[in-house]
Design an enzyme around this catalytic site. Structure first.
Site, PDB file in Angstrom:
ATOM      1  N   SER A 126     -49.565 -20.452  16.869  1.00 48.08           N
ATOM      2  CA  SER A 126     -50.984 -20.805  15.797  1.00 48.08           C
ATOM      3  C   SER A 126     -51.650 -20.000  15.820  1.00 48.08           C
ATOM      4  O   SER A 126     -52.160 -18.489  16.394  1.00 48.08           O
ATOM      5  CB  SER A 126     -51.615 -21.594  17.414  1.00 48.08           C
ATOM      6  OG  SER A 126     -53.033 -21.955  16.881  1.00 48.08           O
ATOM      7  N   TYR A 150     -56.431 -22.592  25.493  1.00 47.19           N
ATOM      8  CA  TYR A 150     -55.673 -22.988  25.397  1.00 47.19           C
ATOM      9  C   TYR A 150     -54.833 -21.605  24.104  1.00 47.19           C
ATOM     10  O   TYR A 150     -53.830 -21.468  24.200  1.00 47.19           O
ATOM     11  CB  TYR A 150     -55.760 -24.107  24.170  1.00 47.19           C
ATOM     12  CG  TYR A 150     -54.588 -24.303  23.187  1.00 47.19           C
ATOM     13  CD1 TYR A 150     -53.370 -24.578  23.351  1.00 47.19           C
ATOM     14  CD2 TYR A 150     -54.699 -23.880  21.493  1.00 47.19           C
ATOM     15  CE1 TYR A 150     -52.819 -25.080  22.308  1.00 47.19           C
ATOM     16  CE2 TYR A 150     -53.817 -24.165  21.056  1.00 47.19           C
ATOM     17  CZ  TYR A 150     -52.339 -24.776  20.936  1.00 47.19           C
ATOM     18  OH  TYR A 150     -51.874 -24.488  20.384  1.00 47.19           O
ATOM     19  N   LYS A 154     -50.973 -19.563  24.494  1.00 50.80           N
ATOM     20  CA  LYS A 154     -50.003 -19.135  23.812  1.00 50.80           C
ATOM     21  C   LYS A 154     -50.118 -17.698  22.843  1.00 50.80           C
ATOM     22  O   LYS A 154     -48.858 -17.303  22.846  1.00 50.80           O
ATOM     23  CB  LYS A 154     -50.686 -19.497  21.565  1.00 50.80           C
ATOM     24  CG  LYS A 154     -51.439 -21.089  21.892  1.00 50.80           C
ATOM     25  CD  LYS A 154     -49.641 -22.459  21.267  1.00 50.80           C
ATOM     26  CE  LYS A 154     -48.999 -22.878  22.598  1.00 50.80           C
ATOM     27  NZ  LYS A 154     -47.893 -23.901  21.948  1.00 50.80           N
TER      28      LYS A 154
HETATM   29  P1  NAD Z   1     -48.113 -33.533  20.533  1.00 48.74           P
HETATM   30  O1  NAD Z   1     -48.524 -33.530  21.354  1.00 48.74           O
HETATM   31  O2  NAD Z   1     -47.786 -34.006  19.397  1.00 48.74           O
HETATM   32  O3  NAD Z   1     -46.906 -32.864  20.709  1.00 48.74           O
HETATM   33  C1  NAD Z   1     -46.628 -32.258  21.821  1.00 48.74           C
HETATM   34  C2  NAD Z   1     -45.085 -32.214  22.882  1.00 48.74           C
HETATM   35  O4  NAD Z   1     -44.950 -31.774  23.549  1.00 48.74           O
HETATM   36  C3  NAD Z   1     -45.489 -34.180  23.149  1.00 48.74           C
HETATM   37  O5  NAD Z   1     -44.375 -34.928  22.655  1.00 48.74           O
HETATM   38  C4  NAD Z   1     -45.175 -33.935  25.073  1.00 48.74           C
HETATM   39  O6  NAD Z   1     -44.983 -34.844  25.554  1.00 48.74           O
HETATM   40  C5  NAD Z   1     -44.659 -32.685  24.775  1.00 48.74           C
HETATM   41  N1  NAD Z   1     -44.804 -31.696  25.895  1.00 48.74           N
HETATM   42  C6  NAD Z   1     -45.938 -31.335  26.482  1.00 48.74           C
HETATM   43  N2  NAD Z   1     -45.938 -30.890  27.619  1.00 48.74           N
HETATM   44  C7  NAD Z   1     -44.631 -30.661  27.944  1.00 48.74           C
HETATM   45  C8  NAD Z   1     -43.520 -30.522  28.854  1.00 48.74           C
HETATM   46  N3  NAD Z   1     -44.114 -30.088  30.115  1.00 48.74           N
HETATM   47  N4  NAD Z   1     -42.229 -30.799  29.010  1.00 48.74           N
HETATM   48  C9  NAD Z   1     -41.506 -31.616  28.641  1.00 48.74           C
HETATM   49  N5  NAD Z   1     -42.502 -31.992  26.213  1.00 48.74           N
HETATM   50  C10 NAD Z   1     -43.830 -31.424  26.664  1.00 48.74           C
HETATM   51  O7  NAD Z   1     -48.428 -31.846  19.105  1.00 48.74           O
HETATM   52  P2  NAD Z   1     -48.058 -30.564  18.357  1.00 48.74           P
HETATM   53  O8  NAD Z   1     -49.242 -31.254  17.412  1.00 48.74           O
HETATM   54  O9  NAD Z   1     -46.627 -31.778  17.345  1.00 48.74           O
HETATM   55  O10 NAD Z   1     -47.557 -29.271  18.897  1.00 48.74           O
HETATM   56  C11 NAD Z   1     -46.483 -28.876  19.106  1.00 48.74           C
HETATM   57  C12 NAD Z   1     -47.112 -27.455  19.419  1.00 48.74           C
HETATM   58  O11 NAD Z   1     -47.811 -27.511  17.915  1.00 48.74           O
HETATM   59  C13 NAD Z   1     -47.833 -27.582  20.438  1.00 48.74           C
HETATM   60  O12 NAD Z   1     -46.367 -26.025  21.077  1.00 48.74           O
HETATM   61  C14 NAD Z   1     -48.481 -26.472  20.068  1.00 48.74           C
HETATM   62  O13 NAD Z   1     -49.252 -25.980  20.551  1.00 48.74           O
HETATM   63  C15 NAD Z   1     -48.321 -25.827  18.554  1.00 48.74           C
HETATM   64  N6  NAD Z   1     -49.532 -25.446  17.524  1.00 48.74           N
HETATM   65  C16 NAD Z   1     -50.552 -27.079  17.129  1.00 48.74           C
HETATM   66  C17 NAD Z   1     -50.843 -27.124  16.282  1.00 48.74           C
HETATM   67  C18 NAD Z   1     -51.710 -28.259  15.608  1.00 48.74           C
HETATM   68  O14 NAD Z   1     -52.677 -28.799  14.793  1.00 48.74           O
HETATM   69  N7  NAD Z   1     -50.749 -29.530  15.812  1.00 48.74           N
HETATM   70  C19 NAD Z   1     -51.410 -25.896  15.628  1.00 48.74           C
HETATM   71  C20 NAD Z   1     -50.727 -24.673  16.436  1.00 48.74           C
HETATM   72  C21 NAD Z   1     -49.774 -24.762  17.479  1.00 48.74           C
END
Ligand code: NAD
Ligand code: UDP
Length: 343
Positions: A126, A150, A154
């Site tokens: 991120s 958080y 990362k």
């Molecule tokens: P989200 O919450 O929609 O999706 C995360 C998924 O991971 C969910 O389906 C959840 O059930 C699953 N999950 C969480 N912990 C788990 C575990 N221990 N075992 C199995 N499954 C698990 O979030 P997102 O927005 O799709 O984010 C996905 C990734 O992208 C994350 O790593 C997040 O840190 C990163 N990210 C997101 C953003 C954003 O703004 N959305 C920005 C930068 C980075």
């Protein structure tokens, strides 16, 4: 070349779009998710859109045996690792839960991969790993520092991958530093659908617009900060369509080759900043719906502006973001109002 990809967090917002992009690119996808923050119905939507039988492993990444079994059973070539908790404020209140899931989970996942001999990984990092920017746009060689638990998880994830690759030359890892993903699949069938109260701007903006449309006069977006050194005083971010972000993962797969550096990191962003007030204005113009908002104090921990320099991803991966803020607003609204009568 077609590969079999284990997609952790594949039922989430970004994961569901990655699943479709990978399938469309001809790969086989196995989704692994514990549905902590997502819904099982998303997997059905992915299968319907792809018209493919996408295997689902309902498991936690912290369950090393289950992950190893999934890697073996499906003959996985590479892992795209998205499973994580991602709410900044919650991470401040519950740091143990975040370190346990995001760091502990990643250690367990990597151990399972090592055990089975799958040593290719794409990691969801991120822009938060840059902390307060020293200069804009942000390049990958900007100093890394996290400003909340958080972000720290990362960053530790990136460092863990670097240490692993330094210890064993067979590993190939790519960290993708996402800027602000928004939007939804153009079908309107998958998108951002957080189980809990959303924290990010676009879902809150959509909620305010829906509330007003539905006669809820309480629905109102808070614009956090009016005195930032940006043209209109509100905070600016590099918003990125989730379809472009998903395409970035397909491009990154091609960089997991033996002749490439073992550890690579790329920004995924557009290189353009949009302020909160600009995003509201674009949303209103594109959707024809009013967004009620009030000007509010700065949100603690926010920075004025975050914009990517996406040149490295363009040069090394051949990836560029193609969709603009209009498409991001239109597709977010279409997903939010799916199944409703035209309004
Ligand atoms: P989200 O919450 O929609 O999706 C995360 C998924 O991971 C969910 O389906 C959840 O059930 C699953 N999950 C969480 N912990 C788990 C575990 N221990 N075992 C199995 N499954 C698990 O979030 P997102 O927005 O799709 O984010 C996905 C990734 O992208 C994350 O790593 C997040 O840190 C990163 N990210 C997101 C953003 C954003 O703004 N959305 C920005 C930068 C980075
Ligand atoms: N923001 C806002 N009101 C909200 C939520 C967010 O004004 O209800 C602003 C926030 O201050 C930042 C931008 O919108 O300038 C993007 O915030 P978000 O939480 O979506 O992403 P971040 O960049 O903080 O990860």
């Amino acid at each position: 070349m077609s590969q079999t990809i284990l997609l952790t967090g594949g039922a989430g917002f970004i994961g569901s779009h990655c699943a479709l992009a990978l399938l469309e690119a001809g790969h086989r996808v196995v989704i692994l998710d514990n549905f902590a923050t997502s819904d099982r119905s998303v997997v059905a939507a992915i299968r319907a859109l792809a018209q493919a039988d996408v295997p689902l492993v309902e498991a936690d990444i912290r369950d090393r045996c289950a992950v190893a079994e999934a890697l073996r059973a499906h003959g996985v070539d590479a892992v795209v690792h998205l499973a994580a908790l991602k709410a900044v404020a919650e991470s401040v209140e519950r740091p143990l839960a975040y370190y346990d899931n995001n760091v502990g989970g990643m250690v367990s996942l990597l151990a399972a991969m090592d055990e089975v001999g799958v040593r290719q990984l794409i990691y969801s990092s991120s822009a938060t790993v840059y902390g307060e920017p020293e200069q804009l746009p942000l390049r990958e060689d900007h100093p890394l520092r996290a400003t909340n638990p958080y972000g720290q998880t990362k960053l530790v994830g990136e460092q863990l991958l670097a240490d692993l690759a330094a210890a064993d030359e067979r590993w190939r890892v790519v960290s993708l530093r996402y800027f602000n993903p928004v939007g939804a699949h153009p079908s309107g069938l998958i998108g951002e659908n957080p189980k809990d109260r959303p924290n990010n701007l676009m879902p809150l903006l959509v909620r305010a617009a829906r509330g007003r449309r539905d006669g809820d006069n309480e629905a109102c977006l808070s614009v956090f900060g009016t005195d930032y050194p940006t043209p209109d005083g509100s905070g600016a971010r590099d918003y990125l369509h989730v379809m472009d972000l998903a395409a970035g993962h397909c491009a990154a797969l091609s960089a997991l080759r033996a002749d490439r550096p073992p550890v690579q990191a790329f920004n995924l962003g557009t290189g353009r900043g949009t302020s909160v007030l600009e995003l509201i204005a674009t949303f209103e113009r594109v959707t024809g719906h009013h967004v009620p908002y009030r000007l509010a104090e700065r949100r603690p921990g926010d920075v004025a502006e975050l914009v990517a320099d996406p040149a490295a991803a363009r040069d090394a991966l051949g990836w560029v973001a193609r969709r603009g803020v209009e498409a991001m607003c239109r597709d977010s609204w279409q997903f939010a109002t799916r199944g409703e009568a035209a309004s």
